[in-house]
Scaffold this motif. Structure first.
Motif, PDB file in Angstrom:
ATOM      1  N   ILE A  84       0.847  -1.189   0.000  1.00 25.10           N
ATOM      2  CA  ILE A  84       0.000   0.000   0.000  1.00 25.10           C
ATOM      3  C   ILE A  84       0.882   1.238   0.000  1.00 25.10           C
ATOM      4  N   ASN A  85       0.493   2.165  -0.835  1.00 21.90           N
ATOM      5  CA  ASN A  85       1.289   3.357  -1.087  1.00 21.90           C
ATOM      6  C   ASN A  85       0.842   4.471  -0.136  1.00 21.90           C
ATOM      7  N   HIS A  97      -2.646   6.055  -1.820  1.00 18.56           N
ATOM      8  CA  HIS A  97      -2.861   6.409  -3.225  1.00 18.56           C
ATOM      9  C   HIS A  97      -3.441   5.273  -4.054  1.00 18.56           C
ATOM     10  N   ASN A  98      -3.361   4.039  -3.525  1.00 18.99           N
ATOM     11  CA  ASN A  98      -3.909   2.908  -4.277  1.00 18.99           C
ATOM     12  C   ASN A  98      -4.858   2.091  -3.394  1.00 18.99           C
ATOM     13  N   PRO A 100      -7.199  -0.448  -2.072  1.00 21.27           N
ATOM     14  CA  PRO A 100      -7.782  -1.657  -2.649  1.00 21.27           C
ATOM     15  C   PRO A 100      -9.250  -1.768  -2.271  1.00 21.27           C
ATOM     16  N   GLU A 105      -7.731  -6.781  -5.956  1.00 20.46           N
ATOM     17  CA  GLU A 105      -6.815  -5.836  -5.289  1.00 20.46           C
ATOM     18  C   GLU A 105      -6.497  -6.291  -3.864  1.00 20.46           C
ATOM     19  N   GLY A 155      -8.894   5.279   1.843  1.00 21.56           N
ATOM     20  CA  GLY A 155      -7.729   5.978   1.291  1.00 21.56           C
ATOM     21  C   GLY A 155      -7.217   7.057   2.239  1.00 21.56           C
TER      22      GLY A 155
END
Ligand code: CP3
Length: 343
Positions: A84-85, A97-98, A100, A105, A155
């Motif tokens: 995870i970013n 930023h990504n 899931p 994902e 997020g």
């Protein structure tokens, strides 16, 4: 003489000479030395540099005279090695930023070996333990599966947790897969912290209070139960959440030697409902620390009176200390807890 193990003895619900106290976020922005360090280093650099993380952990100890230290880290750190970013943006808090939100994902998220992938946390723990020389215990911590899942899916922080609930309701099997993956990471992370030297652990389920009791039972409880079951034996566990009036009995069923509560419920009433075979932690409203020493003392006394001197109360705030809190008010709070609870 200060009793060095007063916090740990309270965790075992043994009689102590006075009520031990520490503060969530005691090593943070309300300390001017912390703010000075933050002008030189980004937050994640502080977390990932063992010398700096150890230094920040120790900042509040002598000054505030708290009865436990908590390792300086963040509940979101284990998410990075899972794929995870993560970023901490100025003023806005954490951003992912990504996020899931679908089964493929979630399936791509990696299980981690905490010792290998978060070695800086383990090294900081070893350094702090060496510095503390057993004077006071060090607490390790992790986010709970639900609270981590909510950050991942939203997020970042959220007000209503609508995306989290939507995934939970629309695709329960994807939800449980995510919770299982997070539980495995949390178990690995907390057991690695215990091997590195922490003497108690706290599971932060900060946002579990937004769920109905039935949803908590179905979507959260089995996972928290597994986490508590699979932690190394012999280390006291604190199970913390906010807004828990509807969930106390279920939180107890999920596990933890001590249940952490916030100020929205009377501590005496909460403890009675939980039963005295578990300890209780809390529960001063952090905003009270923005008032005067006189008011702080009054509120401290009310909480101590609610606990009635029963063994197993650990004094704390109901949530993290606010960045704008004057240091002298925190010192006054700790002093008041020690003085007014002396038996
Ligand atoms: O308690 C301590 O002193 C130990 C360190 C600690 C931090 N975060 C350092 C931190 C602990 C125990 C945490 C837990 C944590 N982190 C939680 C659970 C407790 C809670 O507040 O509910 C959560 C939800 C997080 C996630 C997180 N980290 C958020 C939402 C934020 C941004 C908002 C905020 O309070 O700043 C952070 C950043 C963070 N974690 C800071 C600190 C000292 C501030 C970073 C900075 O210097 O700007």
């Amino acid at each position: 003489m200060k009793d060095t193990s007063i916090f740990l003895r309270a965790c075992q619900r043994e009689e102590t000479e006075y009520t031990p106290v520490w503060l969530m976020r005691q090593a943070g922005r309300f300390l001017k030395e912390y703010r000075a360090l933050r002008r030189r280093f980004p937050f994640l650099t502080l977390c990932k540099t063992p010398e700096l993380a150890a230094q920040v952990t120790l900042l509040p100890i002598e000054r505030l005279k708290v009865d436990a230290a908590i390792i300086f880290a963040d509940i979101l750190l284990p998410l990075e090695p899972m794929g995870i970013n993560l970023e901490f943006t100025k003023g806005e808090g954490p951003r992912i930023h990504n996020p899931p939100r679908s089964r493929p994902e979630v399936q791509r998220l990696r299980a981690i070996n905490a010792e290998e992938e978060l070695p800086f946390v383990m090294e900081a723990i070893r350094m702090v333990c060496q510095e503390l020389k057993g004077k006071i215990p060090l607490i390790g911590f992790s986010g709970a599966p639900f609270t981590l899942a909510s950050y991942i899916i939203e997020g970042g922080g959220s007000r209503d947790f609508v995306r989290t609930k939507a995934l939970m309701y629309k695709d329960p099997s994807c939800w449980h897969l995510l919770m299982e993956k997070l539980s495995e990471v949390i178990i690995s992370y907390l057991n690695a912290q215990i091997r590195s030297g922490v003497q108690a652990v706290q599971l932060f389920d900060s946002w579990a209070g937004i769920l109905s009791p039935n949803d908590y039972e179905e979507f959260v409880l089995p996972h928290n139960q597994r986490v508590f079951r699979e932690l190394s034996a012999g280390v006291p566990t604190i199970h913390f959440a906010t807004g828990t009036s509807g969930l106390l009995e279920l939180m107890k069923e999920a596990g933890g030697d001590i249940i952490g509560i916030d100020w929205r419920i009377d501590l005496g009433e909460a403890w009675k409902r939980l039963g005295y075979e578990v300890g209780i932690q809390g529960n001063l409203d952090p905003a009270v620390l923005l008032s005067s020493p006189k008011r702080i003392q009054r509120y401290v006394k009310e909480i101590l009176d609610a606990a009635k001197g029963r063994p197993g109360h650990i004094f704390n705030l109901g949530h993290g200390v606010l960045p704008q809190t004057p240091e002298e008010n925190v010192i006054a709070m700790v002093e008041a807890v020690h003085r007014l609870s002396r038996r």
